[in-house]
Motif scaffolding. Structure first.
Motif, short mmCIF file in Angstrom:
data_model
loop_
_atom_site.label_atom_id
_atom_site.label_comp_id
_atom_site.label_asym_id
_atom_site.label_seq_id
_atom_site.Cartn_x
_atom_site.Cartn_y
_atom_site.Cartn_z
N ASN A 62 0.83 -1.21 0.00
CA ASN A 62 0.00 0.00 0.00
C ASN A 62 0.86 1.26 0.00
O ASN A 62 0.57 2.23 -0.71
CB ASN A 62 -0.94 0.01 1.21
N TYR A 63 1.94 1.25 0.78
CA TYR A 63 2.83 2.40 0.83
C TYR A 63 3.47 2.65 -0.53
O TYR A 63 3.53 3.79 -1.00
CB TYR A 63 3.91 2.20 1.89
N THR A 64 3.93 1.59 -1.18
CA THR A 64 4.55 1.73 -2.50
C THR A 64 3.55 2.28 -3.51
O THR A 64 3.89 3.15 -4.31
CB THR A 64 5.11 0.37 -2.98
N SER A 65 2.32 1.80 -3.46
CA SER A 65 1.29 2.29 -4.38
C SER A 65 0.98 3.76 -4.14
O SER A 65 0.84 4.54 -5.08
CB SER A 65 0.01 1.46 -4.25
N LYS A 66 0.88 4.15 -2.87
CA LYS A 66 0.61 5.56 -2.54
C LYS A 66 1.78 6.44 -3.00
O LYS A 66 1.57 7.53 -3.53
CB LYS A 66 0.38 5.73 -1.04
N LEU A 67 3.00 5.96 -2.79
CA LEU A 67 4.17 6.71 -3.21
C LEU A 67 4.19 6.88 -4.73
O LEU A 67 4.50 7.95 -5.24
CB LEU A 67 5.44 6.03 -2.71
N LYS A 68 3.83 5.81 -5.44
CA LYS A 68 3.78 5.87 -6.91
C LYS A 68 2.77 6.94 -7.36
O LYS A 68 3.06 7.74 -8.25
CB LYS A 68 3.39 4.51 -7.48
N HIS A 69 1.60 6.96 -6.72
CA HIS A 69 0.59 7.96 -7.09
C HIS A 69 1.06 9.38 -6.75
O HIS A 69 0.80 10.31 -7.51
CB HIS A 69 -0.74 7.65 -6.41
N THR A 70 1.74 9.53 -5.63
CA THR A 70 2.26 10.84 -5.26
C THR A 70 3.29 11.32 -6.28
O THR A 70 3.26 12.48 -6.71
CB THR A 70 2.90 10.78 -3.85
N VAL A 71 4.18 10.43 -6.68
CA VAL A 71 5.20 10.78 -7.67
C VAL A 71 4.54 11.12 -9.01
O VAL A 71 4.91 12.10 -9.66
CB VAL A 71 6.23 9.64 -7.82
N ASN A 72 3.55 10.34 -9.43
CA ASN A 72 2.84 10.63 -10.67
C ASN A 72 2.14 11.99 -10.60
O ASN A 72 2.17 12.76 -11.57
CB ASN A 72 1.82 9.53 -10.99
N ASN A 73 1.51 12.29 -9.47
CA ASN A 73 0.86 13.60 -9.31
C ASN A 73 1.87 14.73 -9.36
O ASN A 73 1.59 15.80 -9.93
CB ASN A 73 0.07 13.64 -8.00
N TYR A 74 3.04 14.52 -8.78
CA TYR A 74 4.10 15.53 -8.82
C TYR A 74 4.51 15.81 -10.27
O TYR A 74 4.56 16.97 -10.70
CB TYR A 74 5.30 15.04 -8.00
N PHE A 75 4.80 14.75 -11.02
CA PHE A 75 5.21 14.94 -12.42
C PHE A 75 4.10 15.56 -13.25
O PHE A 75 4.35 16.39 -14.12
CB PHE A 75 5.66 13.61 -13.03
#
Length: 188
Positions: A62-75
């Motif tokens: 879950n943490y990895t998925s949330k981090l992936k979404h955060t990084v995608n939102n940043y980009f």
């Protein structure tokens, strides 16, 4: 060389032999690495500790998925800002030198998109491994909830109903890259 399949491999490219080979390899990896200590060798807390490790592993997924979404939102936010800056530089030629900004912004945007694509690819790879380990763990539990959910989602997301988000995510940086190339050549 052995072929390992993942969930994103389109089904029309997969043979039954490939599926069976992949399942055999995953079972071998699981039995050799994941379940290296038997219950009798571990002691009376084996099941309790195994369940706690399973819960902790789910949290890491879950943490990895949330981090992936955060990084995608940043980009996505940075790319939106860059495209907006191009629009602003077109509208405000008195403040911005269009010859300079219409060259710098697309080049910076393309490098940003390459980093975004690489990041997306790496998160996809990490998630693929995490879900394979999760399937191994669920093979030892009474219910394989995640594995069942995964199969249902793949069934429903197969064409013509749609595609998994992991298939679409890597395309978004390339769409922005094409936009930057068009800006570079046609606006600059």
């Amino acid at each position: 060389r052995t072929k390992i399949l993942d969930l994103c491999t389109p089904l029309h490219y997969v043979s039954f032999g490939d599926i069976m080979e992949t399942m055999d390899i995953e079972k071998k990896i699981c039995s050799e690495n994941l379940f290296s200590v038997t219950e009798s060798a571990y002691g009376p807390l084996y099941k309790e500790h195994a369940l706690e490790q399973y819960k902790a592993y789910l949290q890491s997924i879950n943490y990895t998925s949330k981090l992936k979404h955060t990084v995608n939102n940043y980009f996505l936010a940075i790319n939106t800002l860059l495209v907006s800056a191009v629009g602003l530089s077109v509208a405000r030629t008195d403040f911005f030198d269009p010859g300079v900004w219409h060259r710098i912004i697309p080049i910076a945007g393309i490098f940003l998109c390459l980093a975004w694509w690489y990041s997306t690819r790496e998160y996809k790879s990490v998630n693929r491994v995490k879900f394979k380990i999760l399937r191994c763990l669920e093979g030892q539990l009474p219910f394989a909830l995640h594995t069942t959910e995964e199969k249902i989602i793949l069934d429903e997301s197969a064409p013509p109903y749609g595609y998994p988000s992991e298939t679409i995510e890597p395309v978004v940086p390339w769409v922005f890259s094409v936009l930057y190339v068009l800006i570079f050549f046609f606006i600059g």
